[in-house]
Design a protein around this motif. Structure first.
Motif, mmCIF file in Angstrom:
data_model
loop_
_atom_site.group_PDB
_atom_site.id
_atom_site.type_symbol
_atom_site.label_atom_id
_atom_site.label_comp_id
_atom_site.label_asym_id
_atom_site.label_seq_id
_atom_site.Cartn_x
_atom_site.Cartn_y
_atom_site.Cartn_z
ATOM 1 N N GLY A 81 0.827 -1.206 0.000
ATOM 2 C CA GLY A 81 0.000 0.000 0.000
ATOM 3 C C GLY A 81 0.857 1.250 0.000
ATOM 4 O O GLY A 81 0.795 2.071 0.915
ATOM 5 N N TYR A 82 1.638 1.396 -1.063
ATOM 6 C CA TYR A 82 2.619 2.476 -1.130
ATOM 7 C C TYR A 82 1.974 3.852 -0.943
ATOM 8 O O TYR A 82 0.953 4.165 -1.546
ATOM 9 C CB TYR A 82 3.341 2.418 -2.481
ATOM 10 N N LYS A 83 2.570 4.659 -0.074
ATOM 11 C CA LYS A 83 2.157 6.037 0.228
ATOM 12 C C LYS A 83 0.777 6.150 0.865
ATOM 13 O O LYS A 83 0.164 7.209 0.844
ATOM 14 C CB LYS A 83 2.249 6.921 -1.015
ATOM 15 N N ARG A 84 0.268 5.065 1.441
ATOM 16 C CA ARG A 84 -0.975 5.176 2.200
ATOM 17 C C ARG A 84 -0.678 5.842 3.543
ATOM 18 O O ARG A 84 0.470 5.847 4.017
ATOM 19 C CB ARG A 84 -1.611 3.802 2.398
ATOM 20 N N LYS A 85 -1.702 6.365 4.163
ATOM 21 C CA LYS A 85 -1.531 7.072 5.438
ATOM 22 C C LYS A 85 -1.658 6.146 6.638
ATOM 23 O O LYS A 85 -1.605 6.601 7.784
ATOM 24 C CB LYS A 85 -2.557 8.203 5.528
ATOM 25 N N THR A 86 -1.840 4.860 6.392
ATOM 26 C CA THR A 86 -1.931 3.861 7.453
ATOM 27 C C THR A 86 -0.720 2.940 7.358
ATOM 28 O O THR A 86 0.019 2.970 6.377
ATOM 29 C CB THR A 86 -3.225 3.045 7.320
ATOM 30 N N SER A 87 -0.517 2.103 8.366
ATOM 31 C CA SER A 87 0.644 1.206 8.337
ATOM 32 C C SER A 87 0.293 -0.241 8.686
ATOM 33 O O SER A 87 1.030 -1.155 8.336
ATOM 34 C CB SER A 87 1.720 1.705 9.305
ATOM 35 N N ARG A 88 -0.826 -0.459 9.365
ATOM 36 C CA ARG A 88 -1.160 -1.807 9.821
ATOM 37 C C ARG A 88 -1.782 -2.644 8.702
ATOM 38 O O ARG A 88 -2.089 -2.142 7.627
ATOM 39 C CB ARG A 88 -2.132 -1.719 10.996
ATOM 40 N N PHE A 89 -1.948 -3.935 9.006
ATOM 41 C CA PHE A 89 -2.634 -4.843 8.081
ATOM 42 C C PHE A 89 -4.085 -4.416 7.939
ATOM 43 O O PHE A 89 -4.775 -4.141 8.925
ATOM 44 C CB PHE A 89 -2.565 -6.278 8.604
ATOM 45 N N MET A 90 -4.564 -4.361 6.700
ATOM 46 C CA MET A 90 -5.948 -3.986 6.443
ATOM 47 C C MET A 90 -6.483 -4.781 5.266
ATOM 48 O O MET A 90 -5.739 -5.072 4.321
ATOM 49 C CB MET A 90 -6.057 -2.485 6.132
ATOM 50 N N VAL A 91 -7.757 -5.111 5.334
ATOM 51 C CA VAL A 91 -8.441 -5.729 4.209
ATOM 52 C C VAL A 91 -9.370 -4.687 3.606
ATOM 53 O O VAL A 91 -10.154 -4.052 4.324
ATOM 54 C CB VAL A 91 -9.244 -6.974 4.644
ATOM 55 N N SER A 97 -10.500 4.021 0.725
ATOM 56 C CA SER A 97 -9.929 5.111 -0.069
ATOM 57 C C SER A 97 -8.467 4.837 -0.394
ATOM 58 O O SER A 97 -7.803 4.035 0.261
ATOM 59 C CB SER A 97 -10.045 6.431 0.695
ATOM 60 N N ALA A 98 -7.962 5.537 -1.397
ATOM 61 C CA ALA A 98 -6.561 5.401 -1.787
ATOM 62 C C ALA A 98 -5.638 5.861 -0.672
ATOM 63 O O ALA A 98 -4.540 5.318 -0.505
ATOM 64 C CB ALA A 98 -6.300 6.199 -3.066
ATOM 65 N N SER A 99 -6.057 6.859 0.107
ATOM 66 C CA SER A 99 -5.210 7.344 1.199
ATOM 67 C C SER A 99 -5.081 6.318 2.316
ATOM 68 O O SER A 99 -4.101 6.308 3.051
ATOM 69 C CB SER A 99 -5.780 8.658 1.759
ATOM 70 N N VAL A 100 -6.047 5.421 2.422
ATOM 71 C CA VAL A 100 -6.033 4.409 3.481
ATOM 72 C C VAL A 100 -5.343 3.125 3.038
ATOM 73 O O VAL A 100 -4.610 2.504 3.808
ATOM 74 C CB VAL A 100 -7.476 4.107 3.947
ATOM 75 N N ILE A 101 -5.551 2.705 1.787
ATOM 76 C CA ILE A 101 -4.974 1.425 1.331
ATOM 77 C C ILE A 101 -3.980 1.579 0.186
ATOM 78 O O ILE A 101 -3.283 0.620 -0.166
ATOM 79 C CB ILE A 101 -6.080 0.436 0.911
ATOM 80 N N GLY A 102 -3.900 2.766 -0.422
ATOM 81 C CA GLY A 102 -3.030 2.953 -1.581
ATOM 82 C C GLY A 102 -3.831 2.944 -2.872
ATOM 83 O O GLY A 102 -4.902 2.318 -2.948
ATOM 84 N N ASP A 103 -3.328 3.637 -3.898
ATOM 85 C CA ASP A 103 -4.096 3.762 -5.136
ATOM 86 C C ASP A 103 -4.180 2.461 -5.920
ATOM 87 O O ASP A 103 -5.231 2.122 -6.471
ATOM 88 C CB ASP A 103 -3.531 4.885 -6.018
ATOM 89 N N GLU A 104 -3.103 1.695 -5.968
ATOM 90 C CA GLU A 104 -3.140 0.445 -6.724
ATOM 91 C C GLU A 104 -4.072 -0.597 -6.091
ATOM 92 O O GLU A 104 -4.880 -1.214 -6.797
ATOM 93 C CB GLU A 104 -1.715 -0.100 -6.897
ATOM 94 N N PRO A 105 -3.999 -0.809 -4.754
ATOM 95 C CA PRO A 105 -4.978 -1.725 -4.147
ATOM 96 C C PRO A 105 -6.417 -1.273 -4.363
ATOM 97 O O PRO A 105 -7.301 -2.095 -4.610
ATOM 98 C CB PRO A 105 -4.601 -1.694 -2.656
ATOM 99 N N ARG A 106 -6.669 0.043 -4.277
ATOM 100 C CA ARG A 106 -8.037 0.524 -4.501
ATOM 101 C C ARG A 106 -8.475 0.237 -5.941
ATOM 102 O O ARG A 106 -9.612 -0.161 -6.197
ATOM 103 C CB ARG A 106 -8.138 2.021 -4.222
ATOM 104 N N GLN A 107 -7.563 0.433 -6.885
ATOM 105 C CA GLN A 107 -7.878 0.159 -8.288
ATOM 106 C C GLN A 107 -8.242 -1.305 -8.478
ATOM 107 O O GLN A 107 -9.219 -1.626 -9.170
ATOM 108 C CB GLN A 107 -6.685 0.522 -9.166
#
Length: 373
Positions: A81-91, A97-107
């Motif tokens: 989750g590159y450049k996301r604002k979180t750091s822990r494991f998330m599903v 949002s992209a800010s929470v999981i990263g733009d590529e995972p959201r895509q």
């Protein structure tokens, strides 16, 4: 093919590249000698990555694998989750949002709602958490994990940009290589991405010769194909590229990716009246950026100017409060991977045979693990 020139900057930074090389090679030796822990899981794990900084087409390649496997197997995709604002494991879910999981995972989640999409900077922990889920997957796809050697994947796919041959580049910081060229030996499959559509056989042979791949490795050439443009927001009336081309409208290209060269070429196929706003890779758009775009649109002074962006940028733009006037102008162009030389079936066969032969037992799960990572 682009060649890396030996400039004054390269010469000045080269000593630092030698230090960087020593650190990387020591780290790799520690993994090979198992001084650093390496974990293997008894289900198919496919890694997609590169040894260069910048885009090589990982996301469309992961999407290709999802399309190939999703009808037969239950899949999970794991990214840091590159450049996301979180750091822990998330599903992820459809509202992530992209800010929470990263733009590529959201895509990936938006495109494949049934796909389990998770993020964790510690891949071993991420896989363990995924396998604890009520319905664990049959296959795990690891994104950008070529350097993350704490996990030993069953199949490792290395992507090399045709326009940035690794044999003609330098290690960081003098060049763009994360690892020495010799690191390619860890790959089971090497994909030369973003190749020209009409690549001559002699050009292919020359590149294969330069790479000097091992006899056990498989090498394929892929290219990028563009789909029809789509509106970033539902509010917009759906218009195709031909509409804007016939109207001869200006195109404002908006990118926050490592290398906008290919989408720039595509944008020119719609209009020669091309303008551009380029941000760094994975740029986090702000309201200030939106104001900048609006000012450019005002300066262009055309009621139907097309603001064209990438699918990854669209994921980030959708989170901002954007005026309806701009929403109606914003379109993105989806891309997909295509194989040259009719090699698609050979690639598919390698992947499917691996997954079918190593499918995880639904009852018993074993794990080879030296220690926690």
């Amino acid at each position: 093919m682009q060649r890396n020139r030996i400039t004054i900057t390269v010469i000045l930074l080269y000593p630092f590249s030698l230090i960087y090389r020593a650190v990387v090679e020591i780290r790799n030796m520690f993994f090979e000698w198992r001084i650093l822990p390496v974990t293997e899981f008894n289900l198919p794990v496919i890694s997609v990555g590169n040894i260069t900084v910048g885009g090589t087409g990982k996301t469309p390649q992961v999407e290709y694998l999802v399309e190939l496997l999703k009808d037969e197997f239950k899949l999970a995709y794991l990214s840091r989750g590159y450049k996301r604002k979180t750091s822990r494991f998330m599903v992820a879910d459809m509202q992530s949002s992209a800010s929470v999981i990263g733009d590529e995972p959201r895509q990936l989640k938006q495109k494949f709602p049934e796909l389990t999409v998770a993020v964790d900077r510690r891949r071993v922990n991420g896989i363990r958490q995924i396998l604890k889920m009520h319905e664990p997957p049959d296959v795990i796809l690891l994104d950008d994990a070529y350097q993350h050697r704490y996990v030993n994947p069953g199949k490792s796919i290395l992507l090399i940009d045709y326009n940035r041959n690794i044999t003609e580049d330098f290690l960081l910081p003098a060049g763009r290589l994360r690892e020495p060229v010799s690191a390619k030996k860890r790959a089971d499959i090497i994909l030369i991405t973003k190749s020209p559509n009409r690549l001559k056989p002699i050009e292919m042979r020359n590149l294969v010769k330069k790479l000097n791949i091992d006899f056990r490795q498989h090498l394929f050439f892929t290219t990028i194909k563009y789909h029809e443009i789509r509106s970033v927001f539902d509010i917009a009336e759906q218009k195709n590229a031909a509409y804007f081309k016939d109207k001869r409208v200006p195109v404002l290209l908006l990118t926050g990716i490592a290398n906008p060269r290919h989408i720039r070429t595509y944008a020119r196929s719609i209009s020669t009246n091309l303008h551009e706003i380029a941000f760094p890779d994975h740029h986090a758009y702000s309201e200030k950026d939106i104001l900048k775009i609006l000012n450019r649109l005002t300066a262009l002074d055309h009621p139907e100017t097309l603001v064209l962006t990438t699918e990854k940028d669209a994921m980030r733009l959708q989170e901002l409060p954007i005026p309806d006037s701009l929403k109606k102008s914003l379109y993105y162009v989806p891309i997909r991977v295509d194989f040259l030389n009719d090699d698609r079936e050979d690639f598919n066969k390698i992947i499917l045979n691996y997954v079918r032969s190593n499918k995880r037992d639904n009852i018993l799960h074993k794990e080879t693990d030296k220690t926690s990572a």
